[in-house]
Design a protein around this motif. Structure first.
Motif, PDB file in Angstrom:
ATOM      1  N   HIS A  34       0.829  -1.215   0.000  1.00 50.74           N
ATOM      2  CA  HIS A  34       0.000   0.000   0.000  1.00 50.74           C
ATOM      3  C   HIS A  34       0.854   1.251   0.000  1.00 50.74           C
ATOM      4  O   HIS A  34       1.917   1.286   0.622  1.00 50.74           O
ATOM      5  N   TRP A  35       0.356   2.268  -0.646  1.00 52.12           N
ATOM      6  CA  TRP A  35       0.953   3.595  -0.549  1.00 52.12           C
ATOM      7  C   TRP A  35       0.216   4.376   0.529  1.00 52.12           C
ATOM      8  O   TRP A  35      -1.005   4.383   0.544  1.00 52.12           O
ATOM      9  N   PHE A  36       0.949   5.052   1.423  1.00 48.82           N
ATOM     10  CA  PHE A  36       0.336   5.996   2.350  1.00 48.82           C
ATOM     11  C   PHE A  36       1.019   7.327   2.138  1.00 48.82           C
ATOM     12  O   PHE A  36       2.250   7.399   2.139  1.00 48.82           O
ATOM     13  N   SER A  37       0.222   8.358   1.956  1.00 47.18           N
ATOM     14  CA  SER A  37       0.835   9.650   1.686  1.00 47.18           C
ATOM     15  C   SER A  37      -0.008  10.756   2.282  1.00 47.18           C
ATOM     16  O   SER A  37      -1.195  10.869   2.003  1.00 47.18           O
ATOM     17  N   LEU A  38       0.634  11.554   3.145  1.00 51.17           N
ATOM     18  CA  LEU A  38      -0.055  12.695   3.764  1.00 51.17           C
ATOM     19  C   LEU A  38       0.860  13.913   3.682  1.00 51.17           C
ATOM     20  O   LEU A  38       2.025  13.847   4.113  1.00 51.17           O
ATOM     21  N   HIS A 120       0.351   2.043  -9.315  1.00 55.27           N
ATOM     22  CA  HIS A 120       0.966   3.324  -9.694  1.00 55.27           C
ATOM     23  C   HIS A 120       0.629   4.365  -8.639  1.00 55.27           C
ATOM     24  O   HIS A 120      -0.458   4.340  -8.077  1.00 55.27           O
ATOM     25  N   PHE A 121       1.559   5.305  -8.417  1.00 56.32           N
ATOM     26  CA  PHE A 121       1.277   6.373  -7.470  1.00 56.32           C
ATOM     27  C   PHE A 121       1.908   7.677  -7.915  1.00 56.32           C
ATOM     28  O   PHE A 121       3.091   7.730  -8.261  1.00 56.32           O
ATOM     29  N   ASN A 122       1.103   8.734  -7.934  1.00 56.84           N
ATOM     30  CA  ASN A 122       1.588  10.072  -8.273  1.00 56.84           C
ATOM     31  C   ASN A 122       1.408  10.965  -7.038  1.00 56.84           C
ATOM     32  O   ASN A 122       0.293  11.326  -6.695  1.00 56.84           O
ATOM     33  N   ARG A 125      -0.630  14.274  -7.302  1.00 55.43           N
ATOM     34  CA  ARG A 125      -2.063  14.148  -7.545  1.00 55.43           C
ATOM     35  C   ARG A 125      -2.806  13.304  -6.525  1.00 55.43           C
ATOM     36  O   ARG A 125      -4.031  13.293  -6.470  1.00 55.43           O
ATOM     37  N   GLU A 126      -2.057  12.506  -5.705  1.00 50.15           N
ATOM     38  CA  GLU A 126      -2.752  11.561  -4.838  1.00 50.15           C
ATOM     39  C   GLU A 126      -2.450  11.703  -3.350  1.00 50.15           C
ATOM     40  O   GLU A 126      -3.115  11.069  -2.533  1.00 50.15           O
ATOM     41  N   SER A 127      -1.449  12.495  -2.982  1.00 50.24           N
ATOM     42  CA  SER A 127      -1.143  12.626  -1.553  1.00 50.24           C
ATOM     43  C   SER A 127      -2.321  13.294  -0.841  1.00 50.24           C
ATOM     44  O   SER A 127      -2.865  14.279  -1.331  1.00 50.24           O
ATOM     45  N   ASN A 128      -2.725  12.740   0.307  1.00 53.15           N
ATOM     46  CA  ASN A 128      -3.801  13.359   1.091  1.00 53.15           C
ATOM     47  C   ASN A 128      -3.288  14.653   1.721  1.00 53.15           C
ATOM     48  O   ASN A 128      -2.093  14.793   1.973  1.00 53.15           O
ATOM     49  N   ILE A 129      -4.212  15.575   1.973  1.00 58.18           N
ATOM     50  CA  ILE A 129      -3.840  16.840   2.629  1.00 58.18           C
ATOM     51  C   ILE A 129      -4.531  16.873   3.994  1.00 58.18           C
ATOM     52  O   ILE A 129      -5.726  16.613   4.098  1.00 58.18           O
TER      53      ILE A 129
HETATM   54  C1  NAG Z   1      -6.070   9.066   1.672  1.00 61.19           C
HETATM   55  O1  NAG Z   1      -7.097   9.038   2.641  1.00 61.19           O
HETATM   56  C2  NAG Z   1      -8.104   8.070   2.371  1.00 61.19           C
HETATM   57  C3  NAG Z   1      -9.181   8.254   3.410  1.00 61.19           C
HETATM   58  O2  NAG Z   1      -8.682   8.235   4.698  1.00 61.19           O
HETATM   59  C4  NAG Z   1      -7.498   6.678   2.382  1.00 61.19           C
HETATM   60  O3  NAG Z   1      -8.474   5.718   2.095  1.00 61.19           O
HETATM   61  C5  NAG Z   1      -6.391   6.617   1.336  1.00 61.19           C
HETATM   62  O4  NAG Z   1      -5.746   5.369   1.397  1.00 61.19           O
HETATM   63  C6  NAG Z   1      -5.376   7.707   1.577  1.00 61.19           C
HETATM   64  N1  NAG Z   1      -4.427   7.717   0.469  1.00 61.19           N
HETATM   65  C7  NAG Z   1      -3.127   7.729   0.654  1.00 61.19           C
HETATM   66  C8  NAG Z   1      -2.310   7.705  -0.582  1.00 61.19           C
HETATM   67  O5  NAG Z   1      -2.596   7.754   1.768  1.00 61.19           O
END
Ligand code: NAG
Length: 285
Positions: A34-38, A120-122, A125-129
């Motif tokens: 998984h990608w996690f982006s904040l 794919h991850f950009n 365009r995809e990082s959460n704020i």
């Molecule tokens: C962005 O936030 C949503 C909702 O919390 C989550 O489902 C998603 O995985 C997050 N995306 C990233 C790239 O962290």
């Protein structure tokens, strides 16, 4: 597991399983990638079955060559921080988590080692704020100014830590929702700037505001950041001018004085009528 679906006799299937696990040739692969982006801090995570194996993360930009991520070579952790690797931000990246042959085992052919590819991850365009912080200042009776603090990112450039405004520039807007504290009707404005003015408010009313980053250039589900907590203005008499206040006091005083005069006159009237009646009845017939 794949055996169960085919017609391979159960015995053969079981034998294959024994060889691949107990035989020491079982090589665990990364799963649940998984990608996690904040706020543009981007981390790749995965899960593995416990083993002695280590993992190396490779990445590729726009389907280009695979490059090893310098901080994530032969690691036993199940995450890799790619924040400072994925530049430029507005590109499509893919990661590959490769199981590394354990040191004690050099018989395994590199090509047999499992790879798990990410989606794919950009980042741009995809990082959460994250939710923003802001303050509200009254400008006059009907206008307030919202001063919004752009969230800070973990990205540095030229010795400076960048904010989301430094990265998104004119693509960053803020969505402001507000409503009169006493009503349910909600209004919305979009501000291009981090300093926003909301006008045409009703004087003297208390208003509440919530704010979220808004990036209309992105795909719909990724446009909006988290909502902030709510900030309200004080409903007060500031909205009324001194003249209006004097007017209200004058009207109230007039009503009170008129009431007193009228009731006094009435009472006198009643008393005179009563005494008249008494004189009449006491008169001899
Ligand atoms: C962005 O936030 C949503 C909702 O919390 C989550 O489902 C998603 O995985 C997050 N995306 C990233 C790239 O962290």
């Amino acid at each position: 597991m794949a055996c169960a679906k085919t017609l391979i006799p159960t015995g053969v299937c079981f034998l294959t399983w024994i060889i691949s696990t107990a035989g020491g040739n079982y090589i665990p692969e990364a799963e649940n990638v998984h990608w996690f982006s904040l706020d543009f801090t981007t981390i790749l995570t995965w899960t593995v079955k416990p083993s002695e194996y280590k993992y190396t993360v490779l990445y590729s930009m726009d389907e280009g060559d695979w490059i090893e991520s310098p901080d994530c070579i032969q690691i036993s952790e199940t995450e890799c921080d790619l924040t400072n690797i994925l530049t430029p931000l507005d590109r499509s990246y893919t990661a590959d988590i490769q199981t590394e042959s354990a040191e004690f085992d050099d018989t395994t052919d590199e090509d047999d080692l499992p790879h798990t590819f990410s989606s794919h991850f950009n980042p741009y365009r995809e990082s959460n704020i994250s939710a923003v912080k802001f303050t509200v200042q009254a400008m006059d009776d009907t206008t307030v100014r919202l001063i919004i603090t752009d969230p800070i990112t973990a990205i540095h450039q030229g010795g400076k830590q960048l904010s989301i405004r430094d990265i998104l520039r004119n693509d960053l807007k803020y969505k402001i929702n507000y409503y009169k504290a006493a009503s349910t009707g909600k209004r919305e404005v979009i501000s291009d700037s981090s300093i926003a003015e909301v006008s045409k408010l009703d004087a003297g009313e208390s208003y509440c505001f919530i704010v979220a980053a808004f990036i209309p250039s992105r795909a719909k589900p990724l446009q909006q950041g988290a909502w902030s907590t709510q900030q309200c203005t004080q409903g007060n008499m500031q909205g009324l001018s001194v003249g209006a206040l004097v007017g209200i006091i004058f009207i109230v005083l007039t009503v009170v004085i008129v009431t007193i005069i009228v009731s006094t006159l009435c009472c006198r009237c009643c008393q005179r009528n009563k005494s008249l009646q008494i004189t009449q009845t006491s008169a001899p017939v």
